[in-house]
Structures are given as C-alpha cells and as structure tokens.
Scaffold this motif. Structure first.
Motif, PDB file in Angstrom:
ATOM      1  N   LEU A 143      -4.957 -24.549 -38.282  1.00  0.00           N
ATOM      2  CA  LEU A 143      -3.630 -25.038 -38.653  1.00  0.00           C
ATOM      3  C   LEU A 143      -3.058 -24.300 -39.864  1.00  0.00           C
ATOM      4  CD1 LEU A 143      -4.388 -28.819 -38.185  1.00  0.00           C
ATOM      5  CD2 LEU A 143      -2.700 -27.511 -36.870  1.00  0.00           C
ATOM      6  N   GLY A 144      -3.814 -23.332 -40.355  1.00  0.00           N
ATOM      7  CA  GLY A 144      -3.344 -22.567 -41.510  1.00  0.00           C
ATOM      8  C   GLY A 144      -3.736 -23.175 -42.837  1.00  0.00           C
ATOM      9  N   GLY A 145      -4.655 -24.154 -42.812  1.00  0.00           N
ATOM     10  CA  GLY A 145      -5.118 -24.788 -44.044  1.00  0.00           C
ATOM     11  C   GLY A 145      -4.296 -26.010 -44.404  1.00  0.00           C
ATOM     12  N   LEU A 146      -4.760 -26.700 -45.404  1.00  0.00           N
ATOM     13  CA  LEU A 146      -4.091 -27.921 -45.880  1.00  0.00           C
ATOM     14  C   LEU A 146      -2.897 -27.564 -46.750  1.00  0.00           C
ATOM     15  CD1 LEU A 146      -7.327 -29.852 -46.962  1.00  0.00           C
ATOM     16  CD2 LEU A 146      -5.999 -30.262 -44.876  1.00  0.00           C
ATOM     17  N   ASP A 147      -1.773 -28.215 -46.493  1.00  0.00           N
ATOM     18  CA  ASP A 147      -0.607 -28.015 -47.364  1.00  0.00           C
ATOM     19  C   ASP A 147      -0.817 -28.703 -48.712  1.00  0.00           C
ATOM     20  OD1 ASP A 147       1.192 -26.563 -45.611  1.00  0.00           O
ATOM     21  OD2 ASP A 147       1.216 -28.380 -44.407  1.00  0.00           O
ATOM     22  N   LEU A 148      -1.386 -29.896 -48.661  1.00  0.00           N
ATOM     23  CA  LEU A 148      -1.584 -30.690 -49.882  1.00  0.00           C
ATOM     24  C   LEU A 148      -2.840 -31.523 -49.735  1.00  0.00           C
ATOM     25  CD1 LEU A 148      -0.721 -31.983 -52.601  1.00  0.00           C
ATOM     26  CD2 LEU A 148       0.685 -33.575 -51.292  1.00  0.00           C
ATOM     27  N   GLN A 149      -3.703 -31.441 -50.737  1.00  0.00           N
ATOM     28  CA  GLN A 149      -4.906 -32.277 -50.770  1.00  0.00           C
ATOM     29  C   GLN A 149      -4.807 -33.225 -51.962  1.00  0.00           C
ATOM     30  OE1 GLN A 149      -8.115 -32.359 -48.815  1.00  0.00           O
ATOM     31  NE2 GLN A 149      -7.867 -34.285 -49.918  1.00  0.00           N
ATOM     32  N   ILE A 150      -4.911 -34.533 -51.702  1.00  0.00           N
ATOM     33  CA  ILE A 150      -4.977 -35.474 -52.826  1.00  0.00           C
ATOM     34  C   ILE A 150      -6.436 -35.896 -53.021  1.00  0.00           C
ATOM     35  CG2 ILE A 150      -2.614 -36.270 -52.584  1.00  0.00           C
ATOM     36  CD1 ILE A 150      -3.697 -38.836 -51.328  1.00  0.00           C
ATOM     37  N   LEU A 151      -6.788 -36.087 -54.281  1.00  0.00           N
ATOM     38  CA  LEU A 151      -8.164 -36.385 -54.648  1.00  0.00           C
ATOM     39  C   LEU A 151      -8.202 -37.532 -55.659  1.00  0.00           C
ATOM     40  CD1 LEU A 151      -9.412 -32.767 -55.513  1.00  0.00           C
ATOM     41  CD2 LEU A 151      -9.868 -33.994 -53.371  1.00  0.00           C
ATOM     42  N   GLY A 152      -9.312 -38.245 -55.652  1.00  0.00           N
ATOM     43  CA  GLY A 152      -9.686 -39.071 -56.784  1.00  0.00           C
ATOM     44  C   GLY A 152     -10.845 -38.375 -57.464  1.00  0.00           C
ATOM     45  N   ILE A 153     -11.431 -39.036 -58.455  1.00  0.00           N
ATOM     46  CA  ILE A 153     -12.603 -38.474 -59.115  1.00  0.00           C
ATOM     47  C   ILE A 153     -13.593 -39.597 -59.385  1.00  0.00           C
ATOM     48  CG2 ILE A 153     -11.505 -38.664 -61.396  1.00  0.00           C
ATOM     49  CD1 ILE A 153     -13.156 -36.187 -62.248  1.00  0.00           C
ATOM     50  N   GLY A 154     -14.835 -39.379 -58.995  1.00  0.00           N
ATOM     51  CA  GLY A 154     -15.875 -40.366 -59.264  1.00  0.00           C
ATOM     52  C   GLY A 154     -16.418 -40.205 -60.667  1.00  0.00           C
ATOM     53  N   ARG A 155     -17.153 -41.199 -61.102  1.00  0.00           N
ATOM     54  CA  ARG A 155     -17.666 -41.138 -62.481  1.00  0.00           C
ATOM     55  C   ARG A 155     -18.789 -40.128 -62.649  1.00  0.00           C
ATOM     56  NH1 ARG A 155     -19.315 -46.349 -64.846  1.00  0.00           N
ATOM     57  NH2 ARG A 155     -19.864 -47.017 -62.759  1.00  0.00           N
ATOM     58  N   THR A 156     -19.312 -39.600 -61.529  1.00  0.00           N
ATOM     59  CA  THR A 156     -20.246 -38.483 -61.621  1.00  0.00           C
ATOM     60  C   THR A 156     -19.499 -37.156 -61.696  1.00  0.00           C
ATOM     61  OG1 THR A 156     -20.382 -38.219 -59.221  1.00  0.00           O
ATOM     62  CG2 THR A 156     -21.967 -39.732 -60.257  1.00  0.00           C
ATOM     63  N   GLY A 157     -18.173 -37.214 -61.549  1.00  0.00           N
ATOM     64  CA  GLY A 157     -17.381 -35.987 -61.473  1.00  0.00           C
ATOM     65  C   GLY A 157     -17.234 -35.499 -60.054  1.00  0.00           C
ATOM     66  N   HIS A 158     -17.644 -36.328 -59.081  1.00  0.00           N
ATOM     67  CA  HIS A 158     -17.532 -35.859 -57.695  1.00  0.00           C
ATOM     68  C   HIS A 158     -16.086 -35.899 -57.219  1.00  0.00           C
ATOM     69  CE1 HIS A 158     -18.292 -40.266 -56.500  1.00  0.00           C
ATOM     70  NE2 HIS A 158     -17.131 -39.986 -55.950  1.00  0.00           N
ATOM     71  N   ILE A 159     -15.761 -34.961 -56.369  1.00  0.00           N
ATOM     72  CA  ILE A 159     -14.488 -34.936 -55.644  1.00  0.00           C
ATOM     73  C   ILE A 159     -14.859 -34.946 -54.170  1.00  0.00           C
ATOM     74  CG2 ILE A 159     -12.994 -33.920 -57.385  1.00  0.00           C
ATOM     75  CD1 ILE A 159     -13.615 -31.171 -56.254  1.00  0.00           C
ATOM     76  N   GLY A 160     -14.201 -35.807 -53.373  1.00  0.00           N
ATOM     77  CA  GLY A 160     -14.776 -36.134 -52.086  1.00  0.00           C
ATOM     78  C   GLY A 160     -16.134 -36.753 -52.387  1.00  0.00           C
ATOM     79  N   PHE A 161     -17.122 -36.394 -51.606  1.00  0.00           N
ATOM     80  CA  PHE A 161     -18.494 -36.789 -51.952  1.00  0.00           C
ATOM     81  C   PHE A 161     -19.301 -35.563 -52.360  1.00  0.00           C
ATOM     82  CE2 PHE A 161     -18.192 -40.951 -49.483  1.00  0.00           C
ATOM     83  CZ  PHE A 161     -18.310 -41.733 -50.630  1.00  0.00           C
ATOM     84  N   ASN A 162     -18.630 -34.608 -53.003  1.00  0.00           N
ATOM     85  CA  ASN A 162     -19.322 -33.450 -53.550  1.00  0.00           C
ATOM     86  C   ASN A 162     -19.945 -33.855 -54.875  1.00  0.00           C
ATOM     87  OD1 ASN A 162     -18.587 -31.031 -51.716  1.00  0.00           O
ATOM     88  ND2 ASN A 162     -16.644 -32.102 -52.031  1.00  0.00           N
ATOM     89  N   GLU A 163     -21.197 -34.254 -54.819  1.00  0.00           N
ATOM     90  CA  GLU A 163     -21.901 -34.785 -55.975  1.00  0.00           C
ATOM     91  C   GLU A 163     -22.391 -33.654 -56.888  1.00  0.00           C
ATOM     92  OE1 GLU A 163     -21.761 -37.801 -56.606  1.00  0.00           O
ATOM     93  OE2 GLU A 163     -22.179 -39.121 -54.911  1.00  0.00           O
ATOM     94  N   PRO A 164     -22.877 -33.995 -58.093  1.00  0.00           N
ATOM     95  CA  PRO A 164     -23.446 -32.973 -58.969  1.00  0.00           C
ATOM     96  C   PRO A 164     -24.459 -32.099 -58.230  1.00  0.00           C
ATOM     97  CG  PRO A 164     -23.280 -35.049 -60.143  1.00  0.00           C
ATOM     98  CD  PRO A 164     -22.872 -35.326 -58.724  1.00  0.00           C
ATOM     99  N   GLY A 165     -24.344 -30.804 -58.445  1.00  0.00           N
ATOM    100  CA  GLY A 165     -25.186 -29.835 -57.749  1.00  0.00           C
ATOM    101  C   GLY A 165     -24.479 -29.142 -56.606  1.00  0.00           C
ATOM    102  N   SER A 166     -23.281 -29.610 -56.255  1.00  0.00           N
ATOM    103  CA  SER A 166     -22.533 -28.986 -55.165  1.00  0.00           C
ATOM    104  C   SER A 166     -22.086 -27.580 -55.558  1.00  0.00           C
ATOM    105  CB  SER A 166     -21.308 -29.834 -54.806  1.00  0.00           C
ATOM    106  OG  SER A 166     -21.691 -31.102 -54.319  1.00  0.00           O
ATOM    107  N   ALA A 167     -22.058 -26.697 -54.580  1.00  0.00           N
ATOM    108  CA  ALA A 167     -21.645 -25.313 -54.829  1.00  0.00           C
ATOM    109  C   ALA A 167     -20.130 -25.185 -54.713  1.00  0.00           C
ATOM    110  CB  ALA A 167     -22.323 -24.384 -53.827  1.00  0.00           C
ATOM    111  N   PRO A 168     -19.533 -24.262 -55.493  1.00  0.00           N
ATOM    112  CA  PRO A 168     -18.075 -24.109 -55.457  1.00  0.00           C
ATOM    113  C   PRO A 168     -17.536 -23.593 -54.134  1.00  0.00           C
ATOM    114  CG  PRO A 168     -19.080 -22.400 -56.816  1.00  0.00           C
ATOM    115  CD  PRO A 168     -20.159 -23.376 -56.488  1.00  0.00           C
TER     116      PRO A 168
END
Length: 639
Positions: A143-168
């Motif tokens: 589809l050509g990628g996401l036009d807009l992604q909205i995020l929250g942030i968990g108290r571990t710093g996770h975005i989505g469920f990308n927890e500490p240790g996730s690769a960029p």
C-alpha cells in the motif's frame, strides 16, 4: 527572538514536542490532524493508510473521530488501518482483545469497511505466526506504507509491544512481554497471572517507515519515561528513544506528561525564569539536592554553577535567599495537624482555632486512610479532634476468591455451632464454589460474591478505624454508585455520587477535609473520588457558610509522594507512631502479603508507606531540618 528563546528552552529535547494543557485538548488536536489527512487523501482519490494504537491513551482521539463522523460528515470509506499489536494467544471476541477494543472504541461507530481493517491474529498456531507477520509487513508495503502511525508509550519505554532489547530495524513479530507491561495490564485481566506472556507487534522498523508518527502520552506517571525518550541517549533499553532517529516524529503531550522535561522541571537550566516564590522554593530545594548541601550552606558559586545566577543577582544575596527558603520549609513541619490551640498560628500550616475541629478523612478504598495518613489520623484523634472517616468505595473487586470461600465456611460453621439451620447458606456457598471453579479472567462476580468481598473490606476498615481511636458513629461507608459495577472498569460519576457526598458533608460540617491527591493510583479510583468531593464542596460553598471555613488537605498514598517543594504540611512521626500506623494497616488482612492489584511495586503496602514516610523525613533532614523517624506530607487545595 521568540524563536531563539524556544530553541534555548528545548535544547535538551532531541525530537519535536508539542505540549497541550490537558489530554482532552491534545486528543482533539490529534483527531483533527487525522481528519485533515483523510479528507486530503479522499480529495486526491487516494486511500488513507493509518497505523492505530490501543490502550487508554488514544481513547479520546477515537471518541473525537466518532464525533467528527457523526456531526461533521467525516467519512472513513476507503480508509485502511493496521493495528500495532495484539496479545498472544487471544481470541478476537475476548473482552481484553484489541479487536474488541477497536470495535467498541472506534470501528462500530463509523462507516469504515471492516475488510480494510487489519489487526494481528492472536488465534494462530504458533508455527504459523512468523508467516502471518511477514504477510502483515507485505500488505503495508504494498500500500506504499503507513501515512500516519499513532503511538502510546509504556512505562518500559515500549512502543507497540517493542519491549526493552528490541532492535531499531525489527519487523512485525512475536515477542515476550516485559514483567512491568504485564503488571500494568493485570487489572484488565483480573490479575497478572491471567495476562498473556506474549504478543504480536509491529516492529520498530515497521513504525519507522510511516510518513508521519505521532506519539501521545498523558499523566504524570508517564513523565519519567517521556523524559528518557525525549532527552535520553538512544538505547535498546528504552525503545522509544529510537524515534529520535526519525525526521517524521512528533511527541504530543499533556502538561503532566511533559512535567519531567528539563524546560518544565528545571527551567533555570535552559532559560531565564520569572522568579516567583514557587519557582524560587523549587529551585533552591533542587540545588540543595544537586550539590548535596543543606540549604543554609549553599553558596553564590553553587547558584552560579547551576543555572541560578539570575536568581542570585535579582534577589540576592544568596544567604538571604537561603534563610527565606529554609524558614518556609521549616514552617511546614507541625506536630499539630489540626492546629495547636492557643498558639501563634501565623507561621503554622493550620489554624489554632477552633481548638477542637471536626475533621473528615475521605478514603477512596477502604485502606487508603491508614496507608496514606495513618499517623496523622491517629494524631488528630489523640489530640481531641472530632474525626470522621468516609470510605468512598467498597473495594470489592480487590479481594481474592478463596477469601470469599474461607469467610463463607466460617459463617456456616458458626451458624452450625449455635444450632441454626445452615441449609440456605450452604446452598449459596455451593453456588459460589461452582462459579469460581469456572470463572473467566475479569468475569463479573455474582452479587453474593461481590457482597461478601465488600463485607470483608468493610470489617477490615472498621477494625483499622477503631484501632485509630474512632467510635463506630464516626465511621461512614458511602459505597458510591459509580464503583458498584462488579467490573474493574467503573461507571462514570453520576449525580447520586455527588449528592451522597454533599449529604455527608452537611451532616458533619467539617473544618478540615482530607482527600486522596494520589492521582497516579493505577486503578484510577483516586482521581474520580477526588472530583466527587470537589464537586460536592464547590456546590455547598454557594449556600453553606461553614464551607468557607473548611480547609481541604490532600494526602498521597502507596504510589507516590509530593515533591518536597510542594509540601505545605509535614507531620513528623515518632518510631512508636510509625509502629501504630503499621498495626492499623495490618487490620486490612485481605490486602496483606499479596493484594489482588499491587501495581508494579512488589512491596507490601505497609512497607511502601513506611519507606515513603522515612524518605520524606530524610529529604527534610538533608535540607538541614530536624531529623525525624518519618513524616506524612500534605498539600492544601484551594477550591
């Protein structure tokens, strides 16, 4: 010049940040941006591809999008959505599933084509998950990628469920959830043991490909992790810091979530300040901690080396500033929380008269009174005040099921021992056992089970209040209707909640009201209960003269303490008083050892309380004040 000042103020911030007064205003702004994007793409005949988030953070955004659809004609036809994540395993019709969340909070209320909605599938066999994740990525790319992604942030710093240790560069995949993340979700699942240990999530690399990224955060409890994400070094330990590498990201915060950023927390480090008394007191106390010196030993060099030269020049000499702040802090300390009779009260937190005050302690849950201000509670009674306590909710969701059976077994045995017929009680008990044996996570208890859980909390609260010295006539149980849903998610505050509180206040006509100001309470009950009290007092103030002489003091409990510069009354406790407070907390046996909803702190409530009170006293000691075993802190609220 204005642009230069802004750059100076935000020089610690490594990505764009927009701050709104509150989450409502911020949510409306984000929703407006999404609506503008959809209309722009529709006008060009193109689909809008949105990345959506779940959790508490985006709920008001979705509510505003629903309003825009129903009232302003915003159409979602042709909009394609991809959700960030889903628990694994998870049935789509489960109450905790993100399919249920999105349907209830957005999709069921707009004209979106649900065939264009994509949410990770939590029902797949594990050996099919990897292929599903690759297909999820392929669909987004096609589809050509996401036009807009909205995020929250968990108290571990996770975005989505990308927890500490996730690769960029991580893609959509199956992950193991961090223990803190599972703790935060425990209330939705009726206990941490019911929270899945895994989830399917878009990767950090997937999120990065979006043409626009908006990360939203509300409330003071998100402030520490927001500061790390915005000002900290890029680290896999805080996955949100990877967003610093994006040119397309913006953090949208309310004032509380932004409060930990340098420009708000210690603004003297980034720009000139308006040195009113509040700012001066905060800065001097901060400086004392930063250089490790009592207030009266701070020097001009300390001021100059730590961004406070402007204060030294405008209001110096610094020693005079030190004396002023030292006296202000010292005057918050009082052993007489109800006022000291016959004493000069010009420098005391509370009035001397009337010598015997009517005081009411509002306790959101049945144990907040003794956990949060048990020492002050006992002190007020010991000093002869007419003290009342009001338990605002039953707390009946926070009792273990096996405690219900234990108390029922006791009741049956007691009735049998005195020769009474136990058949009816035995039948209720048997029904309870059958229900509990097949009970699903967060399933609403039967009315009989809810009643017994409420009775357990009530008897414990009575025992604690009696231990503090209260007669039964001064112990009040409100059981406010908003709470009595049988669910962890409560009803909105209603008129009856406010009326019941007004009636109790009119009956007592207190000169002092103590209320929970611990709005970081993870259960969300404290802020609701505070707003009910505030609404009741505000209404009564219009017609009742006694309200004008009624002071409202806020306390904090098991979750956090007031910053030292905000404290307006500090009540010192002796070692013996600390022990009395501990014994009052022990009366709440159902909350001891392992409460149902402990939050992310493994310590028992009495340990948390004692540690917090000891730390408050130590903070005062470090500023150069007298050394005490413990202190309970209060802030006056002007309504």
């Amino acid at each position: 010049m204005a642009r230069l000042n802004l750059l100076e103020e935000t020089r610690y911030e490594k990505l764009p940040v927009t701050v709104y007064p509150d989450q409502h205003a911020a949510s409306l702004a984000v929703a407006a941006r999404i609506a503008t994007l959809i209309r722009k793409k529709q006008a060009a005949g193109e689909p809008t591809v949105l990345g959506l988030a779940t959790g508490v953070t985006p709920i008001q955004v979705y509510a505003e999008l629903i309003r825009l659809h129903k009232e302003d004609g915003l159409s979602f036809k042709g909009v394609i959505t991809f959700n960030l994540d889903e628990y694994y395993p998870m049935k789509p019709d489960a109450a905790q599933s993100y399919v249920t969340f999105m349907n209830e909070n957005l999709f069921d209320h707009i004209d979106i084509d649900k065939s264009l909605v994509h949410i990770p599938n939590g029902t797949l066999p594990q050996d099919e998950v990897a292929a599903f994740c690759l297909e999820y990525e392929r669909q987004i790319e096609e589809l050509g990628g996401l036009d807009l992604q909205i995020l929250g942030i968990g108290r571990t710093g996770h975005i989505g469920f990308n927890e500490p240790g996730s690769a960029p560069n991580s893609g959509t995949r199956l992950v193991t959830l961090d223990d803190l993340t599972r703790n935060d979700a425990s209330r939705d699942f009726g206990g941490k043991e019911n929270v899945p240990t895994k989830a399917i999530t878009m990767g950090v690399g997937t999120i990065f490909k979006a043409r626009e990224i908006i990360l939203m955060a509300w409330s003071a409890k998100k402030a520490p992790i927001v500061r790390k994400a915005v000002e900290g070094e890029i680290s896999g330990e805080v996955p949100a810091t990877f967003l610093q590498l994006s040119d397309n990201v913006e953090f949208v915060l309310d004032a509380d979530a932004a409060s930990g950023l340098t420009r708000f927390d210690t603004p003297w480090l980034v720009s000139d300040c308006v040195w009113d008394n509040t700012m001066k007191k905060k800065a001097v106390i901060w400086l004392s901690g930063a250089v490790g010196k009592p207030i009266l030993k701070l020097t001009e060099e300390d001021y100059n080396s730590n961004g406070m030269a402007q204060l030294a020049v405008e209001q110096g000499p610094v020693y005079q500033i030190n004396i002023d702040i030292f006296n202000q802090v010292q005057h918050t300390i009082t052993g007489w929380p109800g006022g000291k009779p016959g004493a000069d009260d010009s420098q005391r937190p509370e009035r001397a008269e009337p010598a015997r005050k009517r005081s009411i302690v509002f306790s959101p849950h049945p144990d907040d009174d003794v956990i949060s201000m048990g020492g002050t509670f006992i002190r007020l009674v010991d000093q002869g005040h007419d003290v009342h306590v009001a338990y605002q909710t039953s707390g009946n969701t926070a009792v273990w099921d096996d405690d219900v059976l234990r108390y029922m077994e006791f009741a049956i045995d007691f009735k049998h021992s005195v020769g009474e017929d136990t058949a009816k009680l035995q039948g209720i008990y048997d029904d309870m056992r059958k229900f509990i044996a097949t009970k699903q996570p967060n399933q609403i208890d039967t009315p009989e089970i809810r009643d017994v859980k409420g009775f357990i909390r009530k008897t414990e609260a009575i025992s604690g209040a009696r231990f503090a010295g209260l007669p039964d006539s001064n112990i009040h149980f409100q059981a406010l209707p908003f709470y009595e849903t049988g669910k962890t998610k409560k009803n909105s505050v209603g008129e009856e909640d406010v009326i019941l509180t007004m009636e109790l206040l009119q009956k007592i006509k207190p000169q002092q009201v103590f209320a929970a100001g611990d709005f970081a309470d993870p259960n969300g009950t404290h802020i609701v209960c505070f707003n009910i009290i505030l609404a009741a007092l505000t209404r009564l103030k219009e017609t009742e003269d006694w309200v004008k002489d009624c002071r409202m003091w806020l306390y904090r409990g098991a979750w956090q303490e007031f910053p030292t510069h905000e404290i307006e009354m500090a009540v010192p406790l002796s070692p013996a008083e600390v022990l009395r407070k501990r014994n009052a907390i022990f009366k709440h046996q159902s909350q001891k050892d392992r409460p149902v909803f402990p939050g992310d702190d493994a310590r028992e409530f009495w340990v948390r309380a004692e540690d917090r009170n000891r730390e408050t006293a130590q903070n005062y000691d470090k500023l150069g004040m007298a050394e005490y075993a413990a202190m309970e802190a209060f802030v006056r609220y002007n309504y």
